[in-house]
Design a protein around this motif. Sequence first.
Motif, PDB file in Angstrom:
ATOM      1  N   GLU A 187     -70.490  35.126  49.025  1.00 43.62           N
ATOM      2  CA  GLU A 187     -69.251  35.678  48.455  1.00 43.62           C
ATOM      3  C   GLU A 187     -68.609  36.703  49.378  1.00 43.62           C
ATOM      4  O   GLU A 187     -67.409  36.802  49.482  1.00 43.62           O
ATOM      5  N   THR A 391     -65.664  13.861  43.005  1.00 45.48           N
ATOM      6  CA  THR A 391     -64.626  14.558  42.242  1.00 45.48           C
ATOM      7  C   THR A 391     -64.983  16.029  42.088  1.00 45.48           C
ATOM      8  O   THR A 391     -64.123  16.894  42.106  1.00 45.48           O
ATOM      9  N   LYS A 392     -66.280  16.303  41.949  1.00 48.12           N
ATOM     10  CA  LYS A 392     -66.680  17.689  41.773  1.00 48.12           C
ATOM     11  C   LYS A 392     -66.341  18.512  43.022  1.00 48.12           C
ATOM     12  O   LYS A 392     -65.910  19.655  42.931  1.00 48.12           O
ATOM     13  N   PHE A 395     -62.556  19.194  43.042  1.00 50.29           N
ATOM     14  CA  PHE A 395     -62.105  20.258  42.154  1.00 50.29           C
ATOM     15  C   PHE A 395     -62.741  21.597  42.470  1.00 50.29           C
ATOM     16  O   PHE A 395     -62.230  22.633  42.066  1.00 50.29           O
ATOM     17  N   VAL A 397     -62.753  22.588  45.457  1.00 45.14           N
ATOM     18  CA  VAL A 397     -61.805  23.089  46.463  1.00 45.14           C
ATOM     19  C   VAL A 397     -60.467  23.444  45.829  1.00 45.14           C
ATOM     20  O   VAL A 397     -59.934  24.522  46.048  1.00 45.14           O
ATOM     21  N   VAL A 398     -59.916  22.507  45.023  1.00 43.43           N
ATOM     22  CA  VAL A 398     -58.555  22.732  44.546  1.00 43.43           C
ATOM     23  C   VAL A 398     -58.498  23.217  43.102  1.00 43.43           C
ATOM     24  O   VAL A 398     -57.438  23.598  42.635  1.00 43.43           O
ATOM     25  N   GLY A 399     -59.626  23.192  42.397  1.00 47.37           N
ATOM     26  CA  GLY A 399     -59.598  23.529  40.983  1.00 47.37           C
ATOM     27  C   GLY A 399     -59.424  25.010  40.738  1.00 47.37           C
ATOM     28  O   GLY A 399     -59.268  25.808  41.655  1.00 47.37           O
ATOM     29  N   ALA A 400     -59.469  25.366  39.451  1.00 49.54           N
ATOM     30  CA  ALA A 400     -59.206  26.755  39.093  1.00 49.54           C
ATOM     31  C   ALA A 400     -60.277  27.695  39.627  1.00 49.54           C
ATOM     32  O   ALA A 400     -60.055  28.885  39.764  1.00 49.54           O
ATOM     33  N   ALA A 401     -61.482  27.156  39.940  1.00 48.96           N
ATOM     34  CA  ALA A 401     -62.536  28.045  40.401  1.00 48.96           C
ATOM     35  C   ALA A 401     -62.447  28.364  41.894  1.00 48.96           C
ATOM     36  O   ALA A 401     -62.943  29.397  42.337  1.00 48.96           O
ATOM     37  N   HIS A 402     -61.827  27.511  42.684  1.00 44.29           N
ATOM     38  CA  HIS A 402     -61.660  27.721  44.132  1.00 44.29           C
ATOM     39  C   HIS A 402     -62.955  28.147  44.810  1.00 44.29           C
ATOM     40  O   HIS A 402     -63.045  29.197  45.408  1.00 44.29           O
ATOM     41  N   GLU A 404     -65.235  27.259  47.571  1.00 41.43           N
ATOM     42  CA  GLU A 404     -65.464  26.421  48.743  1.00 41.43           C
ATOM     43  C   GLU A 404     -66.933  26.367  49.127  1.00 41.43           C
ATOM     44  O   GLU A 404     -67.410  25.367  49.656  1.00 41.43           O
ATOM     45  N   LEU A 574     -58.955  22.564  58.638  1.00 32.99           N
ATOM     46  CA  LEU A 574     -59.570  23.775  59.181  1.00 32.99           C
ATOM     47  C   LEU A 574     -59.767  23.648  60.681  1.00 32.99           C
ATOM     48  O   LEU A 574     -59.577  24.603  61.439  1.00 32.99           O
TER      49      LEU A 574
END
Lengths: 732, 345
Positions: A187, A391-392, A395, A397-402, A404, A574
């Motif tokens: 983090e 899919t996981k 999401f 990467v782009v989902g609400a949790a971001h 990476e 990247l």
Amino acid sequence: MRPSTRLLYLLAWCGFGLLPWYFTEGMGLASLGWLSGYPFGKGGSALALGLSGAAPWLLPGGAMLLMAGLAWPKQDEQRAASILLLAGAAGFLLFFMQGFAITLRGQGIPWLAALFGGQGAAQAGMGPGALVTIVGMLLLFCHGLAYRGFCRGDVFTCSMIGLLILMIGLFIFFPVVTVLKGALIGEAGRVDPGAFLDRFLDSSIWGLGCLTRDVSCGVAWNTLLLAVLCGAITTLLGLASALLILRTGMPAKWLLRALTVLPIITPPFVIGLALILLFGRTGLVSNFLYEWFDVPRTRWIYGLPGVLLAQVLAFAPIAFLVLIGVVQGISPSLEEASQTLGARRWETFSTVTWPLLRPGIANAFLIGFVESMADFGNPLVLGGNFEVLSTKIFFAVVGAAHNEGQAAVLALVLLSFTLGAFWLQQRWLGKKSYTTLTGKGDAGLPTPLPRRVSWLASATVIPWVILTVVIYVIILTGGFVKSMGRDYTPTLEHFLTGFRIDFSRGLYFEGAAWDSFFTTVKLAAVSAPLTAIVGLLAAYLLKRQTFQGRAALEFSTMLSFAIPGTVIGVAYILAFNVPPIEMTGTGLILVIAFIFRNMPVGVRSGIAGLSQIDKSLDEASATLSARSATTLWRVLLPLLRPALVAALVYSFVRAMTAVSAVIFLVSAEYNLATAYIVGRVEAGEFGLAIAYSSVLIVVMALGIAIIQFGVGERRLGRRTTESGPAPVVAGA
Amino acid sequence: MVQNARRKALTLALAGTALMMVSAAKAQGALVLYCSVQEEWCRPMANAFEKETGIKVSMTRKSSGETYAQIKAEASNPRGDVWWGGTGDPHLQAAEEGLTEAYESPKMAELHDWALRQWKGSQGRTVGIYAGALGFGFNTKQVASRGIPEPKCWADLINPKLKDEVQVADPNSSGTSYTMLATLVQLMGEDKAFDYLKALHKNINQYTKSGAAPAKATSLGETTVGITFMHDMVTMVVNGGPVKVVAPCEGTGYEIGSMSIVKGARNLDNAKKFYDWALTPAAQKLAEEAKSYQVPSNKNVIPPPQSPKLADVKLIDYDFAKYGSSAERKRLLSKWDNEVKKLPK
């Protein structure tokens, strides 16, 4: 130096002394404004920029180029080799190091930049000059190796191996390492093994709760189960159809052939949509069963069954394409010999035909397995609460949790599965020989299938054929009715929105879909032949040449296939958004992404094809003093036509239907059809999505026809009927 | 791009004015626009701005999550200039991470309070351009065939008769669903909200990936109830689906569609021009033509008649600063994962 090395040396100087070193915006032949001030300025050559002091860090590499020139007059190949090896390697490394050391202001590697005398300086991405020079340095090094006796002294082979390694390193390893680095970063933005372990051992990945309670299992197990089932079923269907077409007198073979091609050329999402319209809770079939037989309407389609069904429909044809080449290549005379020795049909099939099919089976399974793992569209539409890794990752990467870090860890899990499958496949095939195509004439007739096998094959294929037909009826009519599933009023509205052409003021492409359509066709047409060339070349080097690290190279060609498109997309952004290699927002990045994502199928089908061709053919060619390039072109390539078709078709089609890899790479100027269709599906405009898809299907069918016609069939000298003419000599 | 070249050639040949426009476009430079609403709305926005200013717009449409991921990936060498549209949370997150630029537009005075609050909360890095309330929709045919009263409140959705009949997105992947999570926490208090979500879990047939997906599923009858933003359901009604849109009686939260300028934008001046223009009534009226029924942020625009009237909806005082922050989001999401999603059905 040999003449070819001299030519190469001059070319490398061209790149260093004449061509523009950097990639500048607005570069092109249409307007030459970017060339102002040549040989200095933005479009200047490395030599001029280096000597004038604008970019002195380019000079050490240039010095190495100069040094390689010492080998020019040398008659003694060993002396020349030493110079080329040293200068080539040093120059190659120096050019790359300065590129990574000095990039944008405030980035790069400061201490290395200072060493090059470019402290605080910035430079743009590498351009044509850099490309030619660096590749030249690499090839000089490879020539040096050949002089030393590597690759049996063959310059062409050595150079191709060098190029392949460079491309794989640059376009597969570099981006993948860039993104996987994220798995180890915690983090706080620092390397943190604890965070990695936490993420890796999370119960949402490995949980086994579904065995005992009514909760869902870990996403890793879901993915594995789905992929094994998908690999097994697609291989079975592919084999059954290949045997039916080649070894039985089945009627309506053309139908089966057409149907096996159709799903490949169907854009993603569409099969999923059609399945929902058929088997969803309010689908046509569900309604029928409910009204006539009182079967309660359920949502069984959302989850493992639905995703598996859609994947099998989509990927069985690829297994078929791989297997038909292999079945075709099995020498009938071996089977005839078996029968002459008194074996019955079934015995012949199980002891002769089946073992020879093994490389095809293994490759088909591997492709089905890996495709299922990397598939993104079907789980997205039909997954329900059945989560899979691809899919996981998307999401994450782009989902609400971001998250990476989590995406990188999941990508690692996915990668280890696919690589594990690859390793198992190698073990199963072992070191046996599967050669059946030799230089000798083969006058055998293909043995018809034993009856139980052909019954079994028909029983597997026929339900599949029926389902496929129904699905395509839905897809093709879906574009012509107002709202599939609700309002069946015929209309042309969807096609007009997408593809209206206004003739009133000349030819004006007015429809909303034209832009993405033209871009897609153009990029697919450019990338398909390149993909096939790279793929088959790699297969040839891997199968026909012996060199150190061959297994590792084979392994790395599969790597990009194993990584889900989403990860590739993010990795490419990247890795290639900053100098030294800067190409986001261009069409080039899409073409390169297509090549290295689709190359594995070319490699696999090339390897499967080559394992059948006897080495004595190469040796005969070599004895007649042909070079390896000539052998490849005149002897092997004609025999590899099925593999070539498979590679071309696959890469053309994949370039037109890829979603997940390109969704991050499309730009305003280079938007693709699939990205557009996804948008339409998101907006709930199934009509336009289906209409666009059917247009793409027609275009791809045309493309495949052109490829088939252009490449032609492999002509093997085989009798076709009992009363046929005398044996024909083999080889095309 | 064949047809573009052709198009350009044609216009040049046919109309002299076109020639002037093209050269004007050259003189005015370019703008790279990342657009996160649907295509039908993005395209007219880009075209209208291009027509009005002569600035050549390169537009890419991607969902707000994808755009956020892209801006983050491109941070060291930005390609985009303006990020327009999409739910406010990723915009706030980008602001928090310093991926976007602060800017004060002269149009600020014309905006609704909620749009300004978004701007202040992000230290001027993002501004509200439209608002949409959270709600749900139900398929009228399915409800009738089940013989249950029409649901009107959040509480109606945990009715055992709706077992396996409610659909909502997974808050981990969808901003819409995260808005629901945060709304319920603010509406009921955290403990009660999680009790409610656990009860709701029994009725959920699928946690979809995309936030708007339940709207389509409701319209097709694949689910009886779908929880989405109300304007997504309105689109289904306008397209003729048997759907009724509900503003929950207990009150509900809302999203603020936002706009930000990318930090390090290559065409900063043009980005500011677009920013100012996008806040004008003329630009915001384009939403209605694109069948988007959110409420525009400029006070002088009359919302489309089909739009859910925000005045009729009981809106909670949504704390965007708190629930948009990374820390709170991570905490709520992991709590939801552990306490709700892992429950057996």
